[in-house]
Design an enzyme around this catalytic site. Structure first.
Site, PDB file in Angstrom:
ATOM      1  N   GLU A   1      48.931  44.774 -26.929  1.00  0.00           N
ATOM      2  CA  GLU A   1      50.033  44.129 -27.649  1.00  0.00           C
ATOM      3  C   GLU A   1      50.094  44.649 -29.076  1.00  0.00           C
ATOM      4  O   GLU A   1      51.165  44.871 -29.622  1.00  0.00           O
ATOM      5  CB  GLU A   1      49.842  42.605 -27.635  1.00  0.00           C
ATOM      6  CG  GLU A   1      51.057  41.823 -28.144  1.00  0.00           C
ATOM      7  CD  GLU A   1      51.085  41.598 -29.650  1.00  0.00           C
ATOM      8  OE1 GLU A   1      52.123  41.160 -30.164  1.00  0.00           O
ATOM      9  OE2 GLU A   1      50.068  41.865 -30.340  1.00  0.00           O
ATOM     10  N   GLU A   2      48.933  44.834 -29.677  1.00  0.00           N
ATOM     11  CA  GLU A   2      48.865  45.168 -31.107  1.00  0.00           C
ATOM     12  C   GLU A   2      49.380  46.570 -31.416  1.00  0.00           C
ATOM     13  O   GLU A   2      49.577  46.922 -32.579  1.00  0.00           O
ATOM     14  CB  GLU A   2      47.414  45.028 -31.613  1.00  0.00           C
ATOM     15  CG  GLU A   2      46.852  43.612 -31.530  1.00  0.00           C
ATOM     16  CD  GLU A   2      47.446  42.650 -32.562  1.00  0.00           C
ATOM     17  OE1 GLU A   2      48.312  43.074 -33.343  1.00  0.00           O
ATOM     18  OE2 GLU A   2      47.050  41.477 -32.558  1.00  0.00           O
TER      19      GLU A   2
ATOM     20  N   ASP B   1      43.974  35.813 -32.852  1.00  0.00           N
ATOM     21  CA  ASP B   1      45.176  36.555 -32.461  1.00  0.00           C
ATOM     22  C   ASP B   1      44.741  37.593 -31.438  1.00  0.00           C
ATOM     23  O   ASP B   1      44.249  38.644 -31.817  1.00  0.00           O
ATOM     24  CB  ASP B   1      45.795  37.203 -33.697  1.00  0.00           C
ATOM     25  CG  ASP B   1      46.974  38.101 -33.375  1.00  0.00           C
ATOM     26  OD1 ASP B   1      47.373  38.190 -32.210  1.00  0.00           O
ATOM     27  OD2 ASP B   1      47.463  38.759 -34.309  1.00  0.00           O
TER      28      ASP B   1
ATOM     29  N   HIS C   1      47.874  37.992 -25.164  1.00  0.00           N
ATOM     30  CA  HIS C   1      47.212  39.297 -25.158  1.00  0.00           C
ATOM     31  C   HIS C   1      45.733  39.213 -25.513  1.00  0.00           C
ATOM     32  O   HIS C   1      45.307  38.381 -26.310  1.00  0.00           O
ATOM     33  CB  HIS C   1      47.961  40.308 -26.032  1.00  0.00           C
ATOM     34  CG  HIS C   1      47.941  40.054 -27.504  1.00  0.00           C
ATOM     35  ND1 HIS C   1      46.978  40.574 -28.326  1.00  0.00           N
ATOM     36  CD2 HIS C   1      48.782  39.374 -28.309  1.00  0.00           C
ATOM     37  CE1 HIS C   1      47.229  40.227 -29.581  1.00  0.00           C
ATOM     38  NE2 HIS C   1      48.322  39.498 -29.604  1.00  0.00           N
TER      39      HIS C   1
ATOM     40  N   ASP D   1      51.623  33.423 -28.409  1.00  0.00           N
ATOM     41  CA  ASP D   1      51.041  34.230 -29.479  1.00  0.00           C
ATOM     42  C   ASP D   1      50.805  33.336 -30.686  1.00  0.00           C
ATOM     43  O   ASP D   1      51.055  32.138 -30.628  1.00  0.00           O
ATOM     44  CB  ASP D   1      51.943  35.434 -29.813  1.00  0.00           C
ATOM     45  CG  ASP D   1      51.120  36.656 -30.230  1.00  0.00           C
ATOM     46  OD1 ASP D   1      50.068  36.473 -30.884  1.00  0.00           O
ATOM     47  OD2 ASP D   1      51.521  37.787 -29.913  1.00  0.00           O
TER      48      ASP D   1
END
Lengths: 345, 332
Positions: free
Chosen positions: A204-205, A172, A62, A227
């Site tokens: 994604e978050e 991330d 992501h 990830d």
């Protein structure tokens, strides 16, 4: 571009969940020369296809980042904050931030000086409700420049540490986007049968949303989510952390066992170190949604260990990053049509 | 009149999963005003009004018909009903309220008065008293699985405001109905979805979007308020205009759609608020993630005391919202 330069550049680009257009454009430009087709879908997912006659494999890492959002403007000009993804309020005091108002504005998040705290206050952690962005402007000027809903991005600074480590915000999961970039570069010189889709996914978050629509669009036969996971740090529980110096292949009910075995075999054949993690339930990564897209997709999860996740100093090992590119490329090259008959063997 | 349409729709019984009485009212209102109406497998009422433009886009506009309620889980020996929640109904809000079943049977929701720890009472401390003296008597009136909702109770409040149960989301159903009535020769195709089961997980709108495959999605729903004595967030006030949602827990509005809503508001001469909600969700969340993704936004009606028996809105916000919607279907 060297993989680390890619990471250095991409981590600086604004791309909070739900508004990833700029970072999507960057990925599109970087991936385009390395693939046959590239599209950005309605959710800002970048989908890069490197054609092959074999089964469709979708890789997903992501590209969105966590950050803050203006939820209210106080009469003294302070900006009150809400979360976009999981920002820990304890890391905020002392941060330099950019508020994307009518123009980008530098601001700071301060803290009450220790001299003015009561004994009771000192024992408490910071709460997001008590923090605010100070732009230095009076209320009237702030109202001219800033509106509710404007995004607030955390500070970007790339710190090269000793022992092959580096720290920057948004590793991330842009470190994993960098791994895909590296894999695509390597695949220029490796023959592959599979039809490869490298997806830099959005949102994604806030709940693995981008991968849902991307996976629907791609309709893959196999899925590989990338990830980050936690690397060991003092005081962190050992059973939840891993060594920084190699990738992790998770296992658990959301991970396809045979596809995972194939991944570990590819790693072994290529002398790439791989750690094991056990995730007993959902993985809270793109893997969860990729696995249940359309009629279901056999999916594995590959993770990059990271220290200090969801801070502005997410720390990784540079060699692990490069090895990630190598593993992904070799895996992509290994996928064959026969795998579909071996899924439950 | 918006106010009459609203009142008509507010009084219909329609907990999540049993929305057909609301759909029936909507059908009556829209007869002769639209190009087609059909009900899908989940009970969504899907209404089309074709656009005039050769390159018309399909805009799915969703407003949910269902409202929250209590489902009977057990009938006790003494005739009292034990209940579970249908959607986000809390014991603290429902205590002492008059409820009504589908056939009109009334009941009173009671939170057990004689417990040690009043601060920690939950739905297991709640029962519904329908006046029955024995299980046998109660069983003649209700069955396990029957659902009761807040009894209709429409009240004018001050000059511009109205209070009622089910304002969430019948006020949006009223707006969508009026949009479909008054949109005239608009550019784009409007597919109005009077959706089901929003309160139990945005379920109706998800399948409707899958079937419709719209180019653009728009949900109309209520949002919370920040203008009572101890409540500051969201920074949304009643009577200060409808709100354009930036984000909530179900969706980050697609920036392009959000901007179109601001444009439509400007063209309509309506002042709007900007809403960032730290909780909750709307049909928009389900529409946006349908198939390969649908650019989607939400237009919100500020509403106080959401999920209580007195959900309060301001009719000026409603009138503003209708003007924006009429512009939006032309602009997008």
């Amino acid at each position: 571009m060297h993989i680390e330069d890619f990471l250095r550049e991409i981590t600086a680009i604004r791309g909070l969940s739900g508004d990833e257009a700029l970072v999507s454009a960057f990925v599109k430009e970087a991936f385009a020369p390395l693939c046959d087709e590239i599209t950005v879908d309605k959710m800002n997912n970048v989908i890069a296809r490197k054609k092959g006659p074999g089964p469709k494999v979708m890789f997903s890492a992501h590209l969105d980042e966590i950050g803050l959002m203006v939820v209210d403007i106080e009469k003294d000009g302070c900006l009150r904050l809400g979360n976009v993804g999981g920002v820990d309020p304890r890391i905020l005091p002392g941060q330099r931030v950019t508020v994307y108002g009518r123009e980008p504005l530098l601001g700071i998040i301060g803290a009450k000086p220790p001299h003015l705290l009561t004994d009771e206050d000192r024992k408490k952690n910071y709460l997001r409700e008590d923090l605010y962005v100070d732009l230095g402007f009076p209320y009237e000027k702030v109202k001219e420049l800033v509106q509710i809903g404007d995004q607030v991005q955390l500070e970007h600074r790339y710190v090269e540490l000793k022992n092959d480590q580096a720290a920057v915000k948004t590793c991330d999961d842009r470190a994993c986007v960098a791994i895909m970039y590296q894999a695509l570069k390597l695949l220029q010189n490796i023959r592959h049968e599979a039809d490869l889709y490298f997806v830099a996914s959005s949102q994604e978050e806030v709940g693995c949303r981008g991968v849902m629509t991307a996976a629907f669009g791609v309709d893959p036969d196999f899925g590989v989510a990338l990830d980050v996971c936690h690397a060991a740090t003092p005081g962190a529980p050992g059973w939840r952390t891993h060594k920084l110096d190699s990738l992790v292949a998770s296992m658990g009910p959301y991970i396809h066992p045979v596809l995972r075995r194939k991944l570990t075999e590819v790693a072994k054949d290529n002398n790439i170190a791989l750690q094991t993690a056990v995730v007993p339930r959902n993985t809270s990564t793109d893997a969860d949604e990729l696995g249940r897209a359309r009629a279901g997709v056999p999916t594995v999860l590959l993770e990059l260990p990271l220290k200090y996740m969801h801070t502005t100093v997410e720390t990784f090992n540079r060699n692990t990053l490069k090895e990630g590119g190598r593993l992904l490329a070799q895996f992509a090259a290994a996928v064959s049509a026969e795998w579909e008959d071996e899924l439950w063997t | 009149m918006l106010r009459d349409t609203l009142q008509t729709l507010l009084n219909a019984y329609g907990p999540s999963g049993s929305e057909h009485a609301v759909a029936e009212k909507v059908r009556e209102l829209l007869e002769g005003h639209v190009d087609s109406m059909k009900t899908d497998a989940l009970g969504n009422l899907i209404v089309e009004k074709f656009g005039a433009d050769e390159n018309a886009k399909t805009i799915m506009v969703s407003a949910h018909m269902d409202h929250i309620g209590l489902v009977v889980t057990n009938i006790e020996e003494n005739g009292f009903l034990r209940v579970g929640a249908v959607g986000g109904i809390s014991p603290e809000l429902v205590r002492g309220r008059k409820m009504v079943f589908q056939d009109g049977l009334p009941g009173i929701a009671v939170l057990e008065p004689n417990v040690k720890n009043k601060a920690r009472q939950d739905l297991s401390d709640l029962f519904v008293d329908i006046g029955a003296e024995t299980r046998e008597e109660a069983e003649k009136l209700v069955s396990v699985g029957d659902v009761c909702v807040y009894a209709p109770d429409f009240t004018y409040l001050g000059k511009n405001r109205v209070a009622s149960p089910a304002m969430d989301d019948r006020c949006a159903c009223a707006l969508l109905a009026e949009l479909l009535m008054y949109a005239d020769n608009q550019k784009n195709h409007i597919v109005g979805v009077f959706s089901t089961q929003e309160e139990v997980g945005l379920r109706g709108a998800g399948v409707a979007a899958y079937a419709i495959e719209p180019d653009i999605g728009l949900a109309i729903d209520v949002t919370a308020w920040g203008d009572t004595p101890e409540t500051k967030l969201p920074a949304v006030k009643l009577g200060k205009g409808p709100a354009v949602k930036i984000m909530d827990r179900s969706m980050i509005a697609t920036p392009a759609v959000r901007e179109k809503l601001f444009e439509a508001a400007q063209a309509a001469g309506v002042i709007v608020q900007r809403e960032v909600l730290a909780f909750g969700g709307t049909d928009g969340g389900a529409i946006q993630l349908s198939r390969a993704g649908v650019p989607t936004g939400t237009l919100s009606i500020p509403c106080r005391y959401v999920h209580s028996a007195n959900e309060v809105i301001d009719m000026r916000d409603m009138e503003g919202a209708l003007k924006i919607l009429l512009q939006f279907v032309d602009l997008a």
